[in-house]
Write an enzyme that holds these catalytic residues in place. Sequence first.
Site, mmCIF file in Angstrom:
data_model
loop_
_atom_site.group_PDB
_atom_site.id
_atom_site.type_symbol
_atom_site.label_atom_id
_atom_site.label_comp_id
_atom_site.label_asym_id
_atom_site.label_seq_id
_atom_site.Cartn_x
_atom_site.Cartn_y
_atom_site.Cartn_z
ATOM 1 N N GLU A 1 -0.567 -4.105 11.122
ATOM 2 C CA GLU A 1 -1.585 -3.342 10.401
ATOM 3 C C GLU A 1 -1.578 -1.722 10.569
ATOM 4 O O GLU A 1 -1.431 -1.187 9.527
ATOM 5 C CB GLU A 1 -2.997 -4.092 10.733
ATOM 6 C CG GLU A 1 -4.049 -3.207 10.110
ATOM 7 C CD GLU A 1 -3.840 -3.937 8.426
ATOM 8 O OE1 GLU A 1 -4.378 -2.705 7.979
ATOM 9 O OE2 GLU A 1 -3.757 -4.858 8.462
ATOM 10 N N ASP B 1 -0.401 0.878 7.311
ATOM 11 C CA ASP B 1 -1.089 2.028 7.309
ATOM 12 C C ASP B 1 -0.634 3.241 7.275
ATOM 13 O O ASP B 1 -0.565 4.134 6.470
ATOM 14 C CB ASP B 1 -2.425 1.988 8.177
ATOM 15 C CG ASP B 1 -3.512 0.888 7.559
ATOM 16 O OD1 ASP B 1 -3.323 0.388 6.477
ATOM 17 O OD2 ASP B 1 -4.440 0.504 8.210
ATOM 18 N N SER C 1 -4.355 -5.190 2.435
ATOM 19 C CA SER C 1 -4.261 -4.281 3.233
ATOM 20 C C SER C 1 -3.138 -3.344 3.097
ATOM 21 O O SER C 1 -2.773 -2.389 3.922
ATOM 22 C CB SER C 1 -4.351 -4.970 4.766
ATOM 23 O OG SER C 1 -3.526 -5.910 4.916
#
Length: 585
Positions: A282, A286, A499
Amino acid sequence: MRAVRGGLLYFLALIPLAIASPSKLKESVFPPRGWSKRSTPPADHKIVLRLGLPQPNFHVLETHLYEVSDPYHPRYGAHLSKEEVDALVAPHTDSIDAVNDWLGSHGIQDSDITRSSAGDWVTITLPVHMIEKMLDAKYYIWEHDDGNTIVRTTSYSLPEHLHDHIDVIQPTTMFAQLKRMKSTIVWSDDAEAVTSVQNLAPIVNSVTGVSVDASCNTTITITCLQQLYNAVGLNASAPGNSIADLKSFYAEQNPAAVNSTFEVVSVNGGLNNQTLSEAGAEANLDVQFAFGLAFPIPATFYTTGGRPPFIPDVGTPNNTNEPYLDWLEYVLSHPSPPLAISTSYGDHEQTVPKSYALRVCQDLAQLGVRGVSLTFSSGDFGVGDGNPNPANQTCFTNDGTNTTRFQPLFPASVTSVGGTVGVPEVAVNRFFSGGGFSDYFERPSYQDNAVKAFLKTLPEGTYEGLFNPEGRGIPDVAAQGDRFRIFLAGVPRLIGGTSASSPTFAGLVALLNDARLSKGLSPLGFLNPLLYTKGLKGFNDILIGHNPGCGTNGFNVTEGWDPVTGLGTPNVEELKKLIVDGSRK
């Protein structure tokens, strides 16, 4: 001496009155599914308690927010300072005094209290036996079906005169399992992870006229996103802009950024493990894509520890919430927060107590009125659980009735980003773009035209009782969400999820901010009023796809806004023209 003695007696007489003030129920929840009450906790078990005091002038701040975010309003872009916002959300002195008196009556001194920048949040650490007395509550050790235990109550009360002076107290009815938070990432098949793509003829985007490399149908890179969203050659240069294994990624996809760095800020003990073996997928996603797209804009990565209030439901039995409030309190305390912030975690709205959800969104509004653009991923499970089979769907309410209902994601008050895939783009289909309608938040006026137009396309009675047609529609926009090529543990991998969509959109917003700042204009701030009006011409409408879940096929993608891909995906060059143009038209 008599006067002193009389005054002392009068003062002492006030204390038992405060303690004996009749209590009234403040909040109650049903015993959550999967949890069983076991025993009483040790009396000295410590709990960090947070009290939210009312913000009597929040309606004034909300007016400011919509005025400075409306591209047709004379005050567009006239964002407020930290000091101005703090003054608007500060609690009334009556509330401060009432809460201080109540805490003082229990022997809590001001030195025991931590207050937020505006004074609207009060934090104290107390033993459970003291909290039980203060809140007229009974705490138990609860055990989940998976064996985890926690100390919580299902209800709490306050002296009746305090109900108007305290909005929320948490954790009280919070049933959180302190486990690693679940991201919305969905891994691509291992076989796809490091696949070379043949040199096929490029695909020409019929809307923008930009050529998109054919490989973007199987692997998404920074170059793909620049081509898809008409951002090729858009270079950042303005000072004062900011966005919230990197070296290997940059070497492959953005060589100019190889020696660049970003700031890491740990909030409430958030972890910052930068080793190849421990850095998470994750965080890598990002950082690599949001920062890579926006380079050389200064970048900040926030890592936050802790857990917010959480009401387990069938689909989310463990605590997968992002600790919004700890992070928000930290960011709001700073005079110059990043101008574009992406968060790729979300919660089923019903797992967040409504009182807490409302306060978090009020804090998010404070960032918007200060010129910060916030994006959140809309989720990967369609209208709830991503399962079209009614026989084993898991979309049940946790209000004690176990009613089947769509499960919108929280938070719903900022810019929500859904997912697309392919060239030309369609709604993501290996998993399903989260979308629907909030049960907590009414539809804002800026959404009226777009959302009402979509609702008219539904045959009468469609999904009646499964969603709130008057609720705020989710998502607002979309971006590519699958087969993103990142570096993880030193190895290139493909991953997906909305995401991936949220940091992509935030990275493009950072570039748009740069275009404004370089012309001496203000940053974009709260995006939604712009997107649904003047910004409509800057989006590529998505026309194919749906988002199954909760035993249904979910909603279909349609012309215009829909609860799958929102308004569509951005055409950055067109948006740049719209937002830099000084006219009000």
